[in-house]
Design an enzyme around this catalytic site. Structure first.
Site, short mmCIF file in Angstrom:
data_model
loop_
_atom_site.label_atom_id
_atom_site.label_comp_id
_atom_site.label_asym_id
_atom_site.label_seq_id
_atom_site.Cartn_x
_atom_site.Cartn_y
_atom_site.Cartn_z
N GLY A 11 0.85 -1.19 0.00
CA GLY A 11 0.00 0.00 0.00
C GLY A 11 0.87 1.23 0.00
O GLY A 11 1.30 1.70 1.05
N LEU A 12 1.17 1.73 -1.22
CA LEU A 12 2.18 2.78 -1.35
C LEU A 12 1.59 4.13 -1.77
O LEU A 12 2.15 4.85 -2.59
CB LEU A 12 3.27 2.35 -2.34
CG LEU A 12 4.02 1.07 -1.95
CD1 LEU A 12 5.04 0.71 -3.03
CD2 LEU A 12 4.71 1.23 -0.60
N VAL A 14 0.57 7.94 -0.19
CA VAL A 14 1.51 8.85 0.47
C VAL A 14 1.98 8.32 1.82
O VAL A 14 3.17 8.28 2.11
CB VAL A 14 0.89 10.25 0.62
CG1 VAL A 14 1.82 11.16 1.42
CG2 VAL A 14 0.61 10.87 -0.74
N GLY A 16 1.90 5.21 3.09
CA GLY A 16 2.68 3.99 2.96
C GLY A 16 4.05 4.23 2.38
O GLY A 16 5.06 3.68 2.85
N LYS A 77 -6.63 1.74 2.74
CA LYS A 77 -7.82 2.38 3.30
C LYS A 77 -8.52 1.44 4.28
O LYS A 77 -8.64 0.24 4.03
CB LYS A 77 -8.77 2.78 2.17
CG LYS A 77 -9.95 3.61 2.61
CD LYS A 77 -10.78 4.05 1.41
CE LYS A 77 -11.97 4.90 1.84
NZ LYS A 77 -12.78 5.32 0.66
N ALA A 78 -8.99 2.01 5.38
CA ALA A 78 -9.68 1.21 6.39
C ALA A 78 -10.97 0.64 5.83
O ALA A 78 -11.58 1.19 4.91
CB ALA A 78 -9.96 2.05 7.63
N SER A 130 0.17 8.40 14.02
CA SER A 130 -0.25 9.80 13.96
C SER A 130 0.91 10.70 13.58
O SER A 130 2.04 10.51 14.02
CB SER A 130 -0.82 10.25 15.31
OG SER A 130 -1.18 11.63 15.24
N LYS A 185 -5.53 5.36 19.30
CA LYS A 185 -5.45 6.29 18.16
C LYS A 185 -6.78 6.98 17.92
O LYS A 185 -6.83 8.18 17.61
CB LYS A 185 -5.02 5.53 16.90
CG LYS A 185 -5.01 6.37 15.61
CD LYS A 185 -4.11 7.60 15.74
CE LYS A 185 -3.75 8.21 14.38
NZ LYS A 185 -4.88 8.59 13.55
N HIS A 188 -7.10 9.62 20.49
CA HIS A 188 -6.20 10.70 20.08
C HIS A 188 -6.89 11.62 19.08
O HIS A 188 -6.87 12.84 19.20
CB HIS A 188 -4.93 10.12 19.46
CG HIS A 188 -4.09 11.10 18.71
ND1 HIS A 188 -4.42 11.55 17.42
CD2 HIS A 188 -2.93 11.74 19.02
CE1 HIS A 188 -3.50 12.42 17.02
NE2 HIS A 188 -2.59 12.55 17.96
N ASN A 189 -7.53 11.03 18.08
CA ASN A 189 -8.18 11.84 17.06
C ASN A 189 -9.37 12.60 17.61
O ASN A 189 -9.65 13.73 17.20
CB ASN A 189 -8.61 10.95 15.89
CG ASN A 189 -7.44 10.52 15.03
OD1 ASN A 189 -6.29 10.55 15.46
ND2 ASN A 189 -7.71 10.10 13.81
N GLU A 192 -8.00 15.51 19.28
CA GLU A 192 -7.56 16.42 18.22
C GLU A 192 -8.72 17.27 17.72
O GLU A 192 -8.58 18.48 17.51
CB GLU A 192 -6.98 15.58 17.08
CG GLU A 192 -6.53 16.36 15.86
CD GLU A 192 -6.09 15.41 14.76
OE1 GLU A 192 -6.56 15.57 13.61
OE2 GLU A 192 -5.28 14.50 15.03
N TYR A 193 -9.89 16.66 17.53
CA TYR A 193 -11.08 17.41 17.12
C TYR A 193 -11.38 18.53 18.12
O TYR A 193 -11.64 19.67 17.75
CB TYR A 193 -12.29 16.49 17.04
CG TYR A 193 -12.49 15.75 15.74
CD1 TYR A 193 -13.69 15.86 15.03
CD2 TYR A 193 -11.50 14.93 15.20
CE1 TYR A 193 -13.90 15.17 13.85
CE2 TYR A 193 -11.71 14.24 14.03
CZ TYR A 193 -12.90 14.35 13.35
OH TYR A 193 -13.09 13.67 12.17
#
Length: 480
Positions: A11-12, A14, A16, A77-78, A130, A185, A188-189, A192-193
């Site tokens: 998965g390459l 950005v 990755g 992508k999740a 992150s 994580k 964390h997000n 962040e919001y």
């Protein structure tokens, strides 16, 4: 080529690509693979001089190129895409090998995947990463879950490429089994919001109450960034506000549409908090504020409703007002982070993860989006008292909240009078007031519930559960 690479990345895009480059820059032999081979070749052609890359044309080639136990990082992508990659690679792996999901997966999906692969003898390591694309390249904050055994083999590699805190320690730690890493994580997000919303409200107040221009507000934020609010988000806010749009010559912030988008992790945080019964009102208001910003039809329909005539901002007391806003921002920020830590504590208990709260603060001191100087104080608070019931009860933070509350209340009062919405500031203060109240109106709510639904209640003066016969003689009966 067999067994040469220390680690593989599939998965390459950005994130990755940058993570693979980070690994190679640290001297690790990295096998790289992408569903479209042209992207694999482009990475090697453009960045091959940064280290040792081993391009793989197929999943089989990638697996064969890895040393045992194999360490394969999935950066896709999740959701369905992650499941598809797992289904593709799992049959090619052997017991003891590791699949590392570095995407923004929902922690419940990670728990499901980890259990399924564990039954096949494979280690599935849900890993929060992150720092965005720059963090992936230069050193992110890394939050792995999974088994202790997998971290013994994977941990040194991740710690090597992670950001380093001011004291030199890696911003990476094993956080617990199965979905613990992705849960941390997610929280964390969510924080962040809330942090971003509070900063945005501070800007709005300085702009529309104090009457400052964006470039002037940028200088205020730069000054704040030299003190207790020192953080990545405050730093970049100053840069954004100082930027001028080349096409129009206007402040850049004025040409950006006021519709904040979201990828869903903040919403997941609020939904999960509701399931856990943890009030995260600051995070919830931040998520709802983004949602409101996108409802242009509703905003247009309500534009003329109950309009308040704003007085012309006075610049005579700008400095004093800015100081008050700083107090309100800092106090609200403490509350938002405290709510996040309450959720970490509750999630750890609910899923038997035993998340070390001080460790979370330690690995967020560098690399991640919410990295901030005061995270070291949070780390210290939990080191002093691992059983701290909540962050707000730490004596140093409690003292700061007490010192800020007059200015905090004054800022909210000023905002309400001026018609400037401050849902983040208000929710944070309401949360604090709710916690410290001697008695909440929930007593009336419980009495109402008993009246219309016979839901019972408890009393303050005796043990037991009771119900009042509201439709009868209103006598009380024991409902145990």
């Amino acid at each position: 080529m067999d067994g040469i690479a220390e680690v593989g990345v599939t998965g390459l895009a950005v994130m990755g690509s940058n993570l693979a480059r980070n690994l190679a820059r640290h001297g690790h032999r990295v096998a790289v693979h992408n569903r479209t081979a042209v992207r694999t070749r482009a990475l090697v052609d453009q960045f091959g001089g940064e280290g040792t890359f081993l391009p793989a044309e197929s999943p089989g080639d990638l697996v064969r190129s890895l040393e045992r136990p194999r360490r394969l990082i999935v950066m896709v992508k999740a959701g369905a895409a992650t499941d598809a990659v797992i289904d593709e690679f799992a049959p090619l792996l052997e017991p003891g090998d590791m699949l590392v999901d570095g995407g923004n997966a929902h922690f419940l999906d990670t728990r499901r995947r980890e259990a399924a692969l564990r039954a096949r003898g494979l280690h599935f390591v849900g890993t929060g990463i992150s720092g965005g694309e720059e963090g992936a390249l230069h050193g992110p904050s890394i939050m792995p879950g999974g088994s202790d055994e997998s971290y013994q083999a994977l941990g040194p590699l991740l710690e090597d490429i992670a950001a380093k805190a001011p004291d030199g320690s890696p911003c990476c730690a094993h956080l617990g089994p199965d979905g613990a890493g992705h849960f941390v994580k997610m929280v964390h997000n969510g924080i962040e919001y809330a942090d971003m919303q509070l900063i945005a409200e501070s800007y709005d107040l300085l702009r529309h109450v104090a009457g400052l221009e964006p470039a002037e507000i940028a200088e205020t934020f730069r000054a704040w960034n030299t003190g207790r609010l020192d953080s990545y988000l405050i730093e970049i806010t100053a840069e954004v506000l100082a930027h001028t749009d080349a096409a129009t010559g206007r402040p850049f912030v004025d040409v950006v549409a006021d519709q904040a988008e979201q990828k869903g992790t903040g919403r997941w945080t609020v939904q999960t908090a509701l399931d856990l019964g943890v009030p995260v009102s600051g995070i919830a208001e931040a998520v709802l504020a983004r949602s409101m910003s996108g409802h242009l039809d509703l905003r247009a329909a309500a534009h003329g409703l109950a309009r308040r005539k704003r007085a012309t901002p006075s610049r005579q007391s700008t400095s004093g007002f800015a100081d008050q806003v700083e107090q309100a921002l800092y106090a609200s920020k403490i509350v938002a982070y405290a709510q996040g830590w309450n959720m970490l504590q509750a999630g750890g208990a609910a899923y038997d993860w035993n998340i070390e709260l001080g460790t979370v603060a330690a690995i967020w001191r560098g690399g991640c989006i919410i990295r901030a100087a005061f995270l070291d104080r949070i780390r210290s608070a939990y080191e002093r008292d691992p059983d701290l019931p909540m962050l707000l009860t730490d004596p140093s933070f409690a003292e700061e909240l007490d010192g800020a509350q007059d200015d905090w209340r004054a800022v909210i009062t000023e905002a309400v009078g001026a018609g400037v919405p401050v849902p983040g500031f208000s929710a944070a203060l309401a949360y604090l007031d709710g916690l410290r109240a001697d008695r909440l109106p929930a007593a009336l709510i419980q009495a109402q519930r008993d009246f219309f639904g016979a839901h019972t209640y408890r009393r303050t003066d005796r043990d037991g559960v009771f119900h009042t016969l509201w439709a009868g003689d209103r006598s009380q009966i024991n409902a145990n």
